[in-house]
Design a protein around this motif. Structure first.
Motif, PDB file in Angstrom:
ATOM      1  N   CYS A   1      -4.814  -5.238   3.706  1.00 16.19           N
ATOM      2  CA  CYS A   1      -3.634  -5.224   4.550  1.00 16.19           C
ATOM      3  C   CYS A   1      -3.677  -6.786   5.026  1.00 16.19           C
ATOM      4  O   CYS A   1      -4.594  -7.268   5.135  1.00 16.19           O
ATOM      5  CB  CYS A   1      -3.552  -4.315   5.669  1.00 16.19           C
TER       6      CYS A   1
ATOM      7  N   GLU B   1      -1.218   6.777  11.732  1.00 17.13           N
ATOM      8  CA  GLU B   1      -0.679   5.418  12.094  1.00 17.13           C
ATOM      9  C   GLU B   1       0.355   5.444  12.745  1.00 17.13           C
ATOM     10  O   GLU B   1       0.668   4.748  13.819  1.00 17.13           O
ATOM     11  CB  GLU B   1      -0.063   4.817  10.641  1.00 17.13           C
TER      12      GLU B   1
ATOM     13  N   CYS C   1      -7.195  -1.413  -0.740  1.00 15.13           N
ATOM     14  CA  CYS C   1      -6.491  -0.986   0.815  1.00 15.13           C
ATOM     15  C   CYS C   1      -6.698  -2.278   1.430  1.00 15.13           C
ATOM     16  O   CYS C   1      -6.748  -2.195   2.680  1.00 15.13           O
ATOM     17  CB  CYS C   1      -7.505   0.288   1.220  1.00 15.13           C
TER      18      CYS C   1
ATOM     19  N   LEU D   1       1.016  -1.211  -0.103  1.00 13.79           N
ATOM     20  CA  LEU D   1      -0.003   0.067   0.056  1.00 13.79           C
ATOM     21  C   LEU D   1       1.020   1.122  -0.129  1.00 13.79           C
ATOM     22  O   LEU D   1       2.041   1.101   0.303  1.00 13.79           O
ATOM     23  CB  LEU D   1      -0.705  -0.119   1.118  1.00 13.79           C
ATOM     24  N   PRO D   2       0.502   2.246  -0.768  1.00 14.99           N
ATOM     25  CA  PRO D   2      -0.710   2.646  -1.260  1.00 14.99           C
ATOM     26  C   PRO D   2      -0.921   1.973  -2.634  1.00 14.99           C
ATOM     27  O   PRO D   2       0.277   1.903  -3.412  1.00 14.99           O
ATOM     28  CB  PRO D   2      -1.019   4.274  -1.148  1.00 14.99           C
TER      29      PRO D   2
ATOM     30  N   GLU E   1      -6.262   4.118   8.473  1.00 14.16           N
ATOM     31  CA  GLU E   1      -6.573   5.178   7.302  1.00 14.16           C
ATOM     32  C   GLU E   1      -5.947   4.454   6.259  1.00 14.16           C
ATOM     33  O   GLU E   1      -4.883   4.167   6.430  1.00 14.16           O
ATOM     34  CB  GLU E   1      -6.313   6.479   7.658  1.00 14.16           C
ATOM     35  N   GLU E   2      -6.414   4.732   5.101  1.00 16.53           N
ATOM     36  CA  GLU E   2      -5.779   4.191   3.882  1.00 16.53           C
ATOM     37  C   GLU E   2      -6.240   4.729   2.778  1.00 16.53           C
ATOM     38  O   GLU E   2      -7.304   5.118   2.544  1.00 16.53           O
ATOM     39  CB  GLU E   2      -5.597   2.679   3.699  1.00 16.53           C
ATOM     40  N   ARG E   3      -5.481   4.909   1.683  1.00 12.97           N
ATOM     41  CA  ARG E   3      -6.127   5.468   0.342  1.00 12.97           C
ATOM     42  C   ARG E   3      -7.030   4.377  -0.177  1.00 12.97           C
ATOM     43  O   ARG E   3      -6.536   3.334  -0.196  1.00 12.97           O
ATOM     44  CB  ARG E   3      -4.974   5.766  -0.741  1.00 12.97           C
TER      45      ARG E   3
ATOM     46  N   ILE F   1      -9.148  -2.820   4.511  1.00 15.15           N
ATOM     47  CA  ILE F   1      -9.453  -1.852   5.336  1.00 15.15           C
ATOM     48  C   ILE F   1     -10.898  -1.305   5.463  1.00 15.15           C
ATOM     49  O   ILE F   1     -11.610  -0.888   6.557  1.00 15.15           O
ATOM     50  CB  ILE F   1      -8.300  -0.815   5.233  1.00 15.15           C
TER      51      ILE F   1
END
Lengths: 308, 247
Positions: free
Chosen positions: B224, B188, B222, A60-61, B209-211, B233
């Motif tokens: 993970c 983060e 997103c 990510l991203p 939080e993530e794009r 996410i």
């Protein structure tokens, strides 16, 4: 609507209620969208690209916004073909009572063939869409789609082990799309789907580094639509097998334009991510737009822009 | 999840680059059930929606607080009462209040403060006694402290430059407290710092939080890795349990 409107098209021997499909990677395995609406209104859809082994994908991203589009670098995240067959397809069977398109990714010719062979055995699968154009994985995907020889080797290997129609999904990141499409046709492909995403990059002015962790990714969205229309037009002229038009489609008007360029069916990609109802809206809007442009039978307009 | 059109009831500045919008819809239409869920907002001229966490809600309103960090949020800050917004709602899992025990601590950092408000309200309604630790960079960024106090929570404030409350970070305050569980939302590095200072045996829920591409689980933009496998996410989170996170 007073007039009889016919939206049916035939793709490699399978009749579809309409030409509207959701593109691989933007529609999961369908059941997330089935919570929102009856996905049987679609012609069909192409499920998430599937590889032999499970893949987590890229760091990510993975997403960067652009004007009229986005860059993604997912990297073929999927649970692997066996899990897709044992877990995902039974869930999909509960909500889709039509043939689905199986999208196959790979890192070697043998992998493409083996994943295709396993999915070919699934009753729900109507077509095998061989993705030789993923820009987000190294040593695979796009490496096979940018060279006519390599692309035809993949097609021959897959055709040798499957019974269902094989559609090759091509990359626009090439100098001569026609040469690659022709090579695939000669190798036995039953159809050509294009375009996959265009290689792109965004740089964050605050960090002064690329937004995407993998630096580059695949650009899609309405901004690429004219490129897709042009390539569909060129490939339609060069081959005798059906063409599926993909790239930036978000309205019923776009569907008509893509079909005039030569598409038998179309796939909606990025638009699903910003409006999860977009495919349903396009299907519902088609008769109105057909009427507006004096079209009663959609299949009559395929390649219409080439006449005269 | 539904796609609904909200009308803006109010849009006001709370602090430096920080705004609060109250959105109205038909009764029951927004579907928000748990604190920590978020909505995804479509804005004219921008391709992707903007995910913003829910601060508070009633049957027919949703309150969101956002920081102007780019084009989308700047555009939102200029919107007037009566204008409408196309919103996907509700999204994400939210916090599970059944896991907090009677004396949880809620830790919000900057733009991570808003979901702590809805959570605080929910916990108080369940008869629990939450402590709230709010971290900001400096005094002119502080918002909602009195709103938390009005709810009846025990509130601590930390500022990085010492211009208000304790000088330092939320971790400096949290270290001094005794609690049954922690819930947090913020950048983060803050989440990581909390994980480092909080006793390894304490359970917690952390919001990430993530794009995002779609915000509803379709694109894998997103994802993970967690101790329990891959999670999105947006759909399986944004709230993760401390025990599953791989830092």
């Amino acid at each position: 609507m007073v007039k009889e409107m016919n939206t049916k098209v035939e793709l490699c021997g399978i009749t579809m209620d309409n030409p509207v499909m959701a593109a691989s990677g933007t529609f999961g395995y369908g059941y997330e969208f089935a919570e929102l609406y009856d996905i049987n209104v679609l012609g069909s859809f192409s499920f998430k690209g599937t590889t032999l082994e499970p893949r987590f994908g890229n760091p990510l991203p993975r997403i960067a916004e652009c004007n009229e589009g986005l860059i993604n670098s997912i990297g073929l995240q999927n649970p692997g073909v066996d899990k897709v067959i044992s877990d995902e397809l039974p869930k999909l069977a509960e909500c889709l009572h039509k043939k689905v398109m199986a999208n196959v990714g790979g890192f070697s010719i043998e992998e493409y063939a083996e994943v295709s062979r396993r999915l070919d055995g699934c009753e729900q699968v109507g077509w095998i869409e061989v993705n030789v154009s993923c820009p987000n994985v190294h040593d695979g995907g796009i490496a096979f789609g940018t060279d006519p020889e390599a692309a035809s080797s993949v097609v021959r290997a897959v055709k040798a082990v499957v019974t269902k129609p094989v559609i090759v999904k091509l990359s626009p990141n090439v100098t001569d799309i026609v040469a690659i499409a022709k090579a695939c046709e000669e190798a036995g492909a039953d159809g050509i789907a294009l375009i996959n995403t265009m290689l792109g990059m965004r740089i964050d002015l605050k960090t002064k580094k690329p937004v995407i962790a993998n630096k580059m990714g695949g650009f899609s969205g309405p901004a690429v639509f004219p490129v897709a229309v042009r390539m569909v037009y060129q490939v339609y002229e060069a081959v005798d097998i059906p063409v599926i038009g993909i790239g930036g489609i978000s309205t019923a008007e776009d569907v008509i334009e893509m079909m005039l360029a030569g598409a038998t069916a179309i796939e909606v990609g990025a638009a699903n991510l910003v409006d999860p109802y977009v495919c349903k809206k396009i299907v519902e809007d088609l008769p109105r737009v057909m009427d507006k442009y004096g079209i009663t039978d959609l299949k009559d307009i395929i390649g219409g822009a080439h006449n005269g | 999840m539904k796609d609904i059109i909200f009308t803006i009831l109010s849009n006001k500045k709370l602090a430096d680059r920080t705004y609060e919008i109250v959105l109205s819809c038909e009764k029951g239409a927004h579907g928000v059930l748990r604190p920590g869920q978020f909505v995804n907002i479509r804005l004219d001229g921008l391709y992707l929606r903007r995910p913003i966490s829910v601060c508070d809600w009633t049957e027919d309103t949703v309150t969101i607080i956002y920081k102007t960090v780019g084009k989308g949020t700047e555009q939102m800050s200029l919107m007037a009462e009566g204008e409408t917004l196309d919103v996907l709602t509700p999204l994400g899992n939210g916090y599970d209040t059944a896991k907090t025990g009677d004396r949880p601590v809620l830790i919000g950092g900057g733009a991570g403060v808003p979901p702590m408000y809805g959570l605080c309200k929910a916990l108080l309604a369940e008869g629990k006694k939450p402590m709230v630790v709010l971290g900001f960079n400096k005094e002119n960024e502080i918002f909602y402290v009195e709103k938390f106090e009005e709810l009846g929570a025990e509130v601590y404030v930390a500022t990085a430059d010492g211009s208000a409350g304790t000088k330092g970070f939320v971790t400096d305050v949290v270290k001094t407290l005794e609690f049954s569980h922690f819930c947090t939302c913020g950048p983060e590095p803050m989440l990581k710092a909390l994980d480092n200072v909080i006793d390894k045996n304490a359970d917690g829920q952390l919001s990430f939080e993530e794009r995002m591409g779609c915000g509803f689980g379709a694109c894998m933009g997103c994802s993970c890795e967690t101790k329990y496998g891959h999670k999105r996410i947006c759909k399986d989170g944004p709230v993760m349990e401390r025990g599953e996170i791989i830092w």
